[in-house]
Motif scaffolding. Structure first.
Motif, PDB file in Angstrom:
ATOM      1  N   UNK A 167       0.846  -1.184   0.000  1.00  0.00           N
ATOM      2  CA  UNK A 167       0.000   0.000   0.000  1.00  0.00           C
ATOM      3  C   UNK A 167       0.891   1.246   0.000  1.00  0.00           C
ATOM      4  N   UNK A 168       0.245   2.402  -0.099  1.00  0.00           N
ATOM      5  CA  UNK A 168       0.974   3.671  -0.054  1.00  0.00           C
ATOM      6  C   UNK A 168       1.148   4.087   1.404  1.00  0.00           C
ATOM      7  N   UNK A 211      -2.881   3.189   5.680  1.00  0.00           N
ATOM      8  CA  UNK A 211      -3.700   4.207   5.021  1.00  0.00           C
ATOM      9  C   UNK A 211      -3.016   5.559   5.175  1.00  0.00           C
ATOM     10  N   UNK A 212      -2.754   6.218   4.048  1.00  0.00           N
ATOM     11  CA  UNK A 212      -2.111   7.536   4.086  1.00  0.00           C
ATOM     12  C   UNK A 212      -3.111   8.583   3.604  1.00  0.00           C
ATOM     13  N   UNK A 213      -3.386   9.564   4.454  1.00  0.00           N
ATOM     14  CA  UNK A 213      -4.355  10.606   4.093  1.00  0.00           C
ATOM     15  C   UNK A 213      -4.026  11.903   4.811  1.00  0.00           C
ATOM     16  N   UNK A 214      -4.117  12.993   4.074  1.00  0.00           N
ATOM     17  CA  UNK A 214      -3.943  14.335   4.642  1.00  0.00           C
ATOM     18  C   UNK A 214      -2.669  14.469   5.480  1.00  0.00           C
ATOM     19  N   UNK A 215      -1.578  13.907   4.935  1.00  0.00           N
ATOM     20  CA  UNK A 215      -0.268  14.063   5.573  1.00  0.00           C
ATOM     21  C   UNK A 215      -0.003  13.153   6.748  1.00  0.00           C
ATOM     22  N   UNK A 216      -0.919  12.217   7.019  1.00  0.00           N
ATOM     23  CA  UNK A 216      -0.775  11.316   8.168  1.00  0.00           C
ATOM     24  C   UNK A 216      -0.847   9.861   7.722  1.00  0.00           C
ATOM     25  N   UNK A 217       0.043   9.038   8.272  1.00  0.00           N
ATOM     26  CA  UNK A 217       0.015   7.601   8.022  1.00  0.00           C
ATOM     27  C   UNK A 217      -0.715   6.907   9.170  1.00  0.00           C
TER      28      UNK A 217
END
Length: 265
Positions: A167-168, A211-217
């Motif tokens: 995943x990213x 899960x990577x979203x809005x600068x947070x892993x």
């Protein structure tokens, strides 16, 4: 790369109903608690939560990733079983009417496509060719998102969904399981990739789906992935949050499976 590719305004999640279907190995109370924590964490990342009533039973109904791919204002509805009809209809309405996405449906009768077989890096698509997604499904992805390269990647027979292994984990960073299957998949991806990526290898396979979203892993909690947790601490130099996901992982490919991240235009 365009950092806005991993910036989102909304997270679509499945409404937890009182209809319960017993799933082998998954504890209902723990599943419910973990889902509540997951949704709360998403909202703390400045994501507006949108609930969809999929009309099916908890905990299986929380898996939304397989129903659609959402990117760049376009939502491609996956090829689903007839019993998923209600969920797809409800999701289509939310995507179009509430979130302003252009919805495309797979029209090829021979196509098979599931969201957990598709990895979007922010720059290109990789589509795992396996029992649940075929070449015709990969063509549907390429046609829906023509501005991005789209590469089919053969997944070994008997293996699981692509996003169970890779995943990213950040801008141009791929999180990869240490298993033989994951390493083989990564080799195939690197051979075919249009862009280059850093890789973060995690010792526990269940840690690979993050899960990577809005600068947070977002990754699994220390009690679930002690060795990989250490790797995340040492290698990731931006915001991280961890969460318990042991029960929900029994019915899904992992953290990426239980929401659809959307940027409303």
């Amino acid at each position: 790369m365009d950092f806005k590719m991993h910036e989102y305004t909304h997270a679509i999640i499945s409404k937890v109903t009182n209809t319960i279907r017993k799933v082998d190995g998954a504890d209902f109370k723990d599943s419910r608690r973990q889902h509540d924590c997951y949704v709360r964490l998403l909202s703390e990342l400045n994501l507006e939560i949108v609930e969809v009533d999929t009309g099916s039973s908890f905990p299986e109904n929380v898996v939304l990733e397989d129903l659609a791919l959402v990117c760049h204002g376009i939502a491609l509805l996956s090829k689903q079983k007839p019993e998923d009809g209600h969920a797809v209809k409800a999701l289509k309405q939310v995507l179009e009417k509430d979130l302003g996405q252009t919805v495309i449906e797979v029209t090829d009768p021979d196509a098979k496509l599931m969201g957990s077989d598709v990895l979007f890096t922010g720059q290109e698509f990789f589509v795992g060719i396996c029992e649940t997604t075929n070449e015709a499904g990969a063509i549907a992805v390429a046609e829906a998102f023509p501005e991005f390269p789209c590469t089919p990647i053969k997944v070994a027979k008997g293996s699981q969904h692509l996003k169970k292994y890779i995943t990213v984990a950040g801008p141009d960073v791929l999180c990869v399981a240490a298993s033989k299957e994951a390493k083989e998949l990564l080799k195939r991806m690197e051979r075919e990739a249009t862009f280059s990526y850093q890789t973060l290898t995690v010792p526990e396979d269940e840690a690979a789906n993050c899960l990577y979203a809005n600068g947070t892993l977002i990754h699994r909690a220390i009690e679930e992935i002690p060795q990989s947790f250490k790797v995340f601490c040492e290698k990731i130099d931006f915001a991280r949050r961890s969460i318990c996901f042991s029960e929900l992982s029994k019915i899904s490919s992992g953290l990426s499976a239980c929401c659809l991240l959307v940027r409303k235009p």
